[in-house]
Write a protein that holds these residues in place. Structure first.
Motif, PDB file in Angstrom:
ATOM      1  N   GLN A  18      -2.105  -9.369 -12.115  1.00 26.34           N
ATOM      2  CA  GLN A  18      -0.856  -9.890 -11.401  1.00 26.34           C
ATOM      3  C   GLN A  18       0.215  -8.804 -10.083  1.00 26.34           C
ATOM      4  N   PRO A  19       0.587  -8.903  -8.959  1.00 31.86           N
ATOM      5  CA  PRO A  19       0.592  -8.181  -7.924  1.00 31.86           C
ATOM      6  C   PRO A  19       2.080  -6.889  -8.533  1.00 31.86           C
ATOM      7  N   GLU A  20       1.108  -5.990  -8.042  1.00 29.60           N
ATOM      8  CA  GLU A  20       2.544  -4.693  -7.988  1.00 29.60           C
ATOM      9  C   GLU A  20       2.631  -3.924  -7.124  1.00 29.60           C
ATOM     10  N   ASN A  21       4.424  -3.994  -6.779  1.00 30.60           N
ATOM     11  CA  ASN A  21       5.479  -3.685  -6.192  1.00 30.60           C
ATOM     12  C   ASN A  21       4.753  -1.686  -5.994  1.00 30.60           C
ATOM     13  N   LEU A  22       4.283  -1.102  -5.161  1.00 33.85           N
ATOM     14  CA  LEU A  22       3.902   0.074  -4.076  1.00 33.85           C
ATOM     15  C   LEU A  22       5.430   0.917  -4.802  1.00 33.85           C
ATOM     16  N   GLY A  23       6.422   0.277  -5.328  1.00 36.73           N
ATOM     17  CA  GLY A  23       7.258   1.234  -4.877  1.00 36.73           C
ATOM     18  C   GLY A  23       8.434   1.347  -3.879  1.00 36.73           C
ATOM     19  N   GLY A  82      13.670   1.405  23.407  1.00 38.70           N
ATOM     20  CA  GLY A  82      13.475   0.304  23.175  1.00 38.70           C
ATOM     21  C   GLY A  82      12.188   0.529  22.001  1.00 38.70           C
ATOM     22  N   LEU A  83      11.657  -1.014  21.681  1.00 37.28           N
ATOM     23  CA  LEU A  83      10.647  -0.746  20.829  1.00 37.28           C
ATOM     24  C   LEU A  83       9.318  -0.258  20.485  1.00 37.28           C
ATOM     25  N   GLN A  84       9.544   1.365  19.713  1.00 34.62           N
ATOM     26  CA  GLN A  84       8.048   1.688  19.829  1.00 34.62           C
ATOM     27  C   GLN A  84       7.206   2.041  17.705  1.00 34.62           C
ATOM     28  N   SER A  85       6.577   1.705  18.215  1.00 33.20           N
ATOM     29  CA  SER A  85       5.592   1.872  16.966  1.00 33.20           C
ATOM     30  C   SER A  85       4.888   3.447  16.675  1.00 33.20           C
ATOM     31  N   ARG A  86       4.671   4.240  15.887  1.00 31.53           N
ATOM     32  CA  ARG A  86       4.312   5.407  15.420  1.00 31.53           C
ATOM     33  C   ARG A  86       3.317   4.849  14.535  1.00 31.53           C
ATOM     34  N   LEU A  87       1.881   5.575  14.477  1.00 31.11           N
ATOM     35  CA  LEU A  87       1.401   6.085  13.212  1.00 31.11           C
ATOM     36  C   LEU A  87       1.316   7.197  11.986  1.00 31.11           C
ATOM     37  N   TYR A  88       1.381   6.695  11.311  1.00 29.92           N
ATOM     38  CA  TYR A  88       1.502   7.950  10.282  1.00 29.92           C
ATOM     39  C   TYR A  88       0.602   7.879   8.851  1.00 29.92           C
ATOM     40  N   THR A  89       0.517   9.098   8.363  1.00 29.37           N
ATOM     41  CA  THR A  89      -0.205   8.683   7.323  1.00 29.37           C
ATOM     42  C   THR A  89       0.929   9.103   5.624  1.00 29.37           C
ATOM     43  N   PHE A  90       0.278   8.807   4.506  1.00 29.75           N
ATOM     44  CA  PHE A  90       0.156   9.206   3.052  1.00 29.75           C
ATOM     45  C   PHE A  90      -0.814   9.506   2.141  1.00 29.75           C
ATOM     46  N   GLU A  91      -0.120  10.810   0.826  1.00 27.99           N
ATOM     47  CA  GLU A  91      -1.293  10.932   0.106  1.00 27.99           C
ATOM     48  C   GLU A  91      -0.304   9.611  -0.615  1.00 27.99           C
ATOM     49  N   LEU A  92      -1.089   8.472  -1.295  1.00 28.45           N
ATOM     50  CA  LEU A  92      -0.266   7.613  -2.541  1.00 28.45           C
ATOM     51  C   LEU A  92      -0.494   8.916  -3.836  1.00 28.45           C
ATOM     52  N   PRO A  93       0.929   7.950  -4.298  1.00 25.73           N
ATOM     53  CA  PRO A  93       1.391   8.395  -5.859  1.00 25.73           C
ATOM     54  C   PRO A  93       0.461   7.341  -6.192  1.00 25.73           C
ATOM     55  N   GLU A  94      -0.041   7.963  -7.749  1.00 22.51           N
ATOM     56  CA  GLU A  94      -0.873   7.813  -9.075  1.00 22.51           C
ATOM     57  C   GLU A  94      -0.674   6.531  -8.973  1.00 22.51           C
ATOM     58  N   LEU A  95       0.048   5.846  -9.196  1.00 15.90           N
ATOM     59  CA  LEU A  95       0.513   4.541  -9.271  1.00 15.90           C
ATOM     60  C   LEU A  95      -0.134   3.261  -8.533  1.00 15.90           C
ATOM     61  N   ALA A  96      -0.175   3.640  -7.555  1.00 15.07           N
ATOM     62  CA  ALA A  96      -0.605   3.019  -6.311  1.00 15.07           C
ATOM     63  C   ALA A  96      -1.866   2.873  -5.776  1.00 15.07           C
ATOM     64  N   ARG A  97      -2.433   4.060  -6.422  1.00 16.65           N
ATOM     65  CA  ARG A  97      -4.564   4.622  -6.156  1.00 16.65           C
ATOM     66  C   ARG A  97      -4.429   2.971  -7.025  1.00 16.65           C
ATOM     67  N   VAL A  98      -6.052   3.027  -6.023  1.00 17.05           N
ATOM     68  CA  VAL A  98      -6.755   2.346  -6.448  1.00 17.05           C
ATOM     69  C   VAL A  98      -7.711   2.490  -7.785  1.00 17.05           C
ATOM     70  N   ALA A  99      -7.540   1.208  -8.760  1.00 20.17           N
ATOM     71  CA  ALA A  99      -8.368   1.564 -10.068  1.00 20.17           C
ATOM     72  C   ALA A  99      -9.904   2.307 -10.461  1.00 20.17           C
ATOM     73  N   VAL A 100     -10.672   1.511  -9.437  1.00 18.23           N
ATOM     74  CA  VAL A 100     -11.355   2.457  -9.838  1.00 18.23           C
ATOM     75  C   VAL A 100     -11.968   2.886  -7.688  1.00 18.23           C
ATOM     76  N   PRO A 101     -12.021   4.221  -8.155  1.00 17.25           N
ATOM     77  CA  PRO A 101     -12.540   5.049  -6.369  1.00 17.25           C
ATOM     78  C   PRO A 101     -14.078   4.628  -6.496  1.00 17.25           C
ATOM     79  N   SER A 102     -14.031   4.898  -4.303  1.00 21.02           N
ATOM     80  CA  SER A 102     -15.464   5.220  -4.008  1.00 21.02           C
ATOM     81  C   SER A 102     -16.008   6.079  -3.436  1.00 21.02           C
TER      82      SER A 102
END
Length: 640
Positions: A378-383, A416-436
């Motif tokens: 079941q999908p989880e909302n990232l919060g 007018g309309l602008q779009s920018r690129l960002y990055t952030f550190e994922l909180p624990e609950l939003a991370r993958v169950a199996v890292p690679s």
């Protein structure tokens, strides 16, 4: 608006509130004006109807049926702001009339859309307290209340979210969006438009990270970007050598937008190829995301057979190198609303996507689902505040599962309309169950050091299942394979005219393994050449083959089958721990076990022999556990 559509909407929404002959008003003049409004609308004159309804409510402000007709007519003319005060009067004066419940529903949905949560909650609760509800509206009211409770809970418990704007060199256009990276995280690819003019060309750009920082973005390739056609929303395989993107205006387009594929050899991208009628339809296909090995494709389509308007589908590359018929991901992922922007993590198990249909904070939210033996969870909302009341469209997650990349749009009067690129550190609950992590390097000729183009397979040794399959670049020899934590792998490289080579990686108990750079050398298929069978296993002091050895043994059988003139010696070796005679016998028995397995699987005896060499031919001095382990081995040796 089409006059026919207007009439249809009137018949559907307005007339039911106008047919009653008993009114709350006792003013003849007010009722007469109201009836004139009904007649005007029947004559397809909504503006004249509004004038008449306004007269009715001015003559009797308590005439709630006239307020209802007036509010609904404003709504049908897409002027909800004007409708609201009249709907409020209906809820205050209409009592337990069934039409009041429908109006409470309208008000609740309006307040929810406009982020007036407390007012929305009041309307929805009033609806549920009525005994004369419009029953078909109840599920939507209950969903609205559930969303409100979710919003309040999410905002009371925010997740950590500190977005960082990427360097200005990566944000030099008016619009840049849908960022993706290769697994090494040294190439950033995104869709960009230099200006926000509606006629501006949409292209795919690439920036490379150097010791000095990110390079100036440039067109990914003249073979891909075209002067007059838009190219965008792309995905790239983990090794950076397969690119799939969306284009809507090419001469060979099948539908409104199609998916195209291009392959990289050396530094050159091939001319894009339409992915064909299995993938593309006359509907709309876009927003692709590839598995790490480039053999599983998720994408968005509005084709028939889905659960909503836009659904997420999956197709897999077949053994004949064609893409299979797409399958819908099913109702766990897809909803009656739009489900968009899938991103499959390189672990092949975690899916991030945007949805309006799952419980969220409003608009599109980002969700995460894990692939289990029983299907998608079941999908989880990232919060909150990763998700908020505005639309969140897409995320890209790094292999280690720790960081996300995304684009954010804003609109100002001056720019007018602008779009920018960002990055952030994922909180624990939003991370993958199996890292690679990943292993990368080059496949090379062991004698000349020249690059070799061949297949590199990743096998789960416990299940003998293929988890990944990539080709090394025939020009550079480069390969890259993603490895998940929690699994023991065999990595096998092979090319025509060469002995195979194998590596082993045991990540069963390594939750956060580090990347590995490893060149693979292939020996020519010639007399005296040998390969260590790194994925043949025995228990300590035993010569019984462990079950997970069959992957490499079966590969050896295929080499013999494909090269009928080749004869092979199975050579057993040990370290120097224990008596020499014991080691000699152990090495012989282990070689015999491999020999017997090959015979049982149909390899003719005359093509095989086995020898035990004990501790007499070490690869390294027996001065460490790592060296002793390397000396304990089975070799596959060609002889004439």
């Amino acid at each position: 608006m089409s006059k026919y559509l207007l009439v249809a909407l009137f018949c559907l929404f307005v007339l039911p509130w106008c047919v009653a002959q008993k009114f709350s008003s006792t003013s003849g003049r007010a009722i007469k004006a109201y009836e004139a409004g009904v007649e005007a609308y029947r004559s397809r004159q909504p503006e004249k109807a509004i004038d008449a309804y306004e007269k009715a409510v001015s003559r009797d402000p308590q005439f709630w049926e006239a307020h209802l007709a007036l509010g609904n007519t404003y709504e049908l003319l897409f002027d909800t702001t004007q409708a609201i005060p009249h709907w409020i009067v209906v809820t205050e004066l209409g009592g337990d009339d069934r039409r009041v419940s429908a109006t409470l529903h309208k008000l609740g949905m309006y307040y929810l859309r406009t982020k007036q949560i407390d007012l929305a909650k009041t309307q929805f609760e009033a609806f549920l307290n009525m005994t004369t509800q419009v029953g078909k509206l109840k599920p939507e009211v209950e969903k609205g209340l559930a969303q409100i409770e979710f919003i309040l809970e999410a905002k009371a418990n925010p997740v950590e979210f500190e977005p960082i704007l990427l360097p200005i060199i990566l944000n030099g256009f008016d619009l840049q969006y849908f960022p993706v990276l290769n697994v090494l995280q040294n190439q950033l690819i995104y869709t960009g438009r230099v200006t926000n003019h509606s006629q501006e060309d949409e292209d795919i750009y690439i920036s490379v990270q150097t010791p000095a920082g990110w390079s100036e973005p440039k067109s990914i390739s003249p073979n891909i970007n075209t002067p007059l056609q838009n190219e965008g929303t792309c995905t790239i395989s983990a090794d950076g050598r397969t690119l799939i993107f969306t284009s809507c205006q090419r001469s060979d387009v099948i539908g409104s937008c199609d998916l195209y594929v291009s392959y990289k050899r050396g530094d050159e991208w091939s001319a894009p190829i339409n992915m064909g009628r299995r993938i593309n339809t006359k509907a709309w296909e876009t927003q692709p995301t590839l598995s790490a090995d480039g053999r599983t494709l998720y994408f968005v389509s509005r084709r028939r057979g889905g659960y909503g308007n836009a659904d997420i589908w999956v197709s897999r590359l077949q053994t004949d190198n064609t893409w299979g018929y797409p399958e819908n991901l099913g109702p766990t992922i897809n909803t009656p609303e739009d489900d968009l922007s899938p991103f499959i993590h390189v672990n092949a198990q975690t899916l991030y996507f945007a949805s309006k249909g799952h419980l969220g904070l409003g608009g599109f939210d980002i969700f995460k689902s894990e692939l289990s033996d029983k299907g998608w969870t079941q999908p989880e909302n990232l919060g909150y505040p990763i998700n908020d009341e505005s639309d969140q469209q897409a995320l890209f997650i790094t292999a280690d599962g720790l960081r996300a990349f995304f684009s954010k749009s804003t609109r100002t009067q001056s720019q007018g309309l602008q779009s920018r690129l960002y990055t952030f550190e994922l909180p624990e609950l939003a991370r993958v169950a199996v890292p690679s992590t990943y292993v990368y390097g080059k496949v090379l000729d062991a004698e000349t050091g020249r690059p070799v183009g061949g297949w590199v397979d990743l096998i789960d040794l416990e299940t003998d299942s293929v988890l990944g399959k990539v080709r090394s670049d025939p020009i550079t020899g480069e390969y890259l394979m993603v490895l998940n934590s929690g699994t023991e792998y065999g990595l096998f490289a092979q090319s025509k005219g060469y002995l195979y080579n194998s590596l082993t990686f045991n990540y069963e108990h390594q939750p956060n393994p580090e990347p590995i750079q490893q060149d693979i050398f292939l020996e020519p298929l010639e007399n005296g050449k040998a390969v260590v069978m790194n994925n043949v296993f025995f228990d300590s002091d035993s010569y019984a083959l462990r079950n997970k050895s069959k992957t490499e043994l079966n590969l050896a059988i295929s080499i013999l089958r494909d090269n009928p003139d080749v004869r092979v010696e199975i050579a057993g070796h040990t370290d120097d721990v224990g008596p020499e005679a014991y080691n000699q016998e152990l090495s012989l028995n282990r070689a015999r076990s491999v020999y017997n397995y090959l015979i049982e699987k149909g390899v003719p005896r005359q093509r095989l022999r086995f020898r035990g060499y004990g501790e007499g031919q070490p690869l390294f001095a027996n001065d460490s556990e790592a060296h002793r382990q390397a000396n304990r081995r089975i070799e596959f040796v060609i002889y004439r």
